[in-house]
Design a protein around this motif. Structure first.
Motif, short mmCIF file in Angstrom:
data_model
loop_
_atom_site.label_atom_id
_atom_site.label_comp_id
_atom_site.label_asym_id
_atom_site.label_seq_id
_atom_site.Cartn_x
_atom_site.Cartn_y
_atom_site.Cartn_z
N PHE A 37 8.93 -33.33 45.50
CA PHE A 37 9.34 -32.43 44.44
C PHE A 37 9.16 -30.99 44.89
CE2 PHE A 37 8.09 -30.88 39.96
CZ PHE A 37 9.40 -30.80 39.53
N PRO A 43 6.10 -27.91 41.76
CA PRO A 43 7.12 -28.12 42.78
C PRO A 43 6.77 -27.28 44.02
CG PRO A 43 8.13 -27.54 40.67
CD PRO A 43 6.65 -27.36 40.52
N SER A 63 13.89 -33.79 44.48
CA SER A 63 13.20 -34.40 43.35
C SER A 63 13.49 -35.89 43.38
CB SER A 63 13.69 -33.77 42.03
OG SER A 63 13.03 -34.36 40.95
N LEU A 112 14.24 -27.29 38.61
CA LEU A 112 12.93 -27.88 38.93
C LEU A 112 11.87 -27.43 37.94
CD1 LEU A 112 12.91 -27.71 42.83
CD2 LEU A 112 13.28 -29.71 41.40
#
Length: 148
Positions: A15, A109, A42, A92
């Motif tokens: 991620f 992230p 992701s 994200l």
């Protein structure tokens, strides 16, 4: 993906924004894209690289932890991209906020928020590479005249 290549579940979600190096910088898909590409990622899986090596496919972009991200079939125009060049700057962030809101334990992230500060807006600097990759792919598709 076709070719009988299995997905491998990873223990922690992949991620963030990761730099992928071109394996073949002279491949037509790499034209006009300089240096490593940052690709939003992701996912909870990777592909089995042993099976990939046995398939009629070539990995074009690679990250040492995430593995290949851009793969092309040797005999056709098939192009497989596991990252998300299409993501907007806040995609994200929205996903992170959603997962935290669900009570999930999730890391920030990777390499996404400036200085890992969730109050600072991420900058979309990956989209130009994605547009160029798509343009390169389109330029290699043969043009056929309408025969009707």
């Amino acid at each position: 993906m076709n070719y009988g290549i299995d997905k491998v579940v990873v223990p922690q979600k992949l991620f963030g924004l990761y730099p992928f190096d071109w394996i073949d910088t002279l491949h037509p898909y790499a034209a006009a894209i300089k240096g490593p590409m940052t690709i939003p990622t992701s996912r909870h899986t990777q592909i089995d690289e042993t099976q990939l090596a046995q398939a009629p496919l070539d990995a074009l972009a690679y990250h040492p932890v995430l593995g290949p991200d851009i793969i092309v079939a040797r005999e056709r125009h098939d192009l497989y991209i596991f990252g998300h060049f299409e993501y907007e700057a806040d995609t994200l962030q929205n996903e992170y906020t959603r997962d935290v809101g669900k009570g999930q334990t999730i890391d920030l992230p990777y390499n996404y928020f400036p200085e890992n500060d969730t109050t600072r807006r991420p900058v979309n600097y990956w989209q130009q590479s994605g547009k160029q990759l798509f343009a390169n792919w389109l330029s290699l598709i043969p043009v056929h005249e309408n025969t009707l």
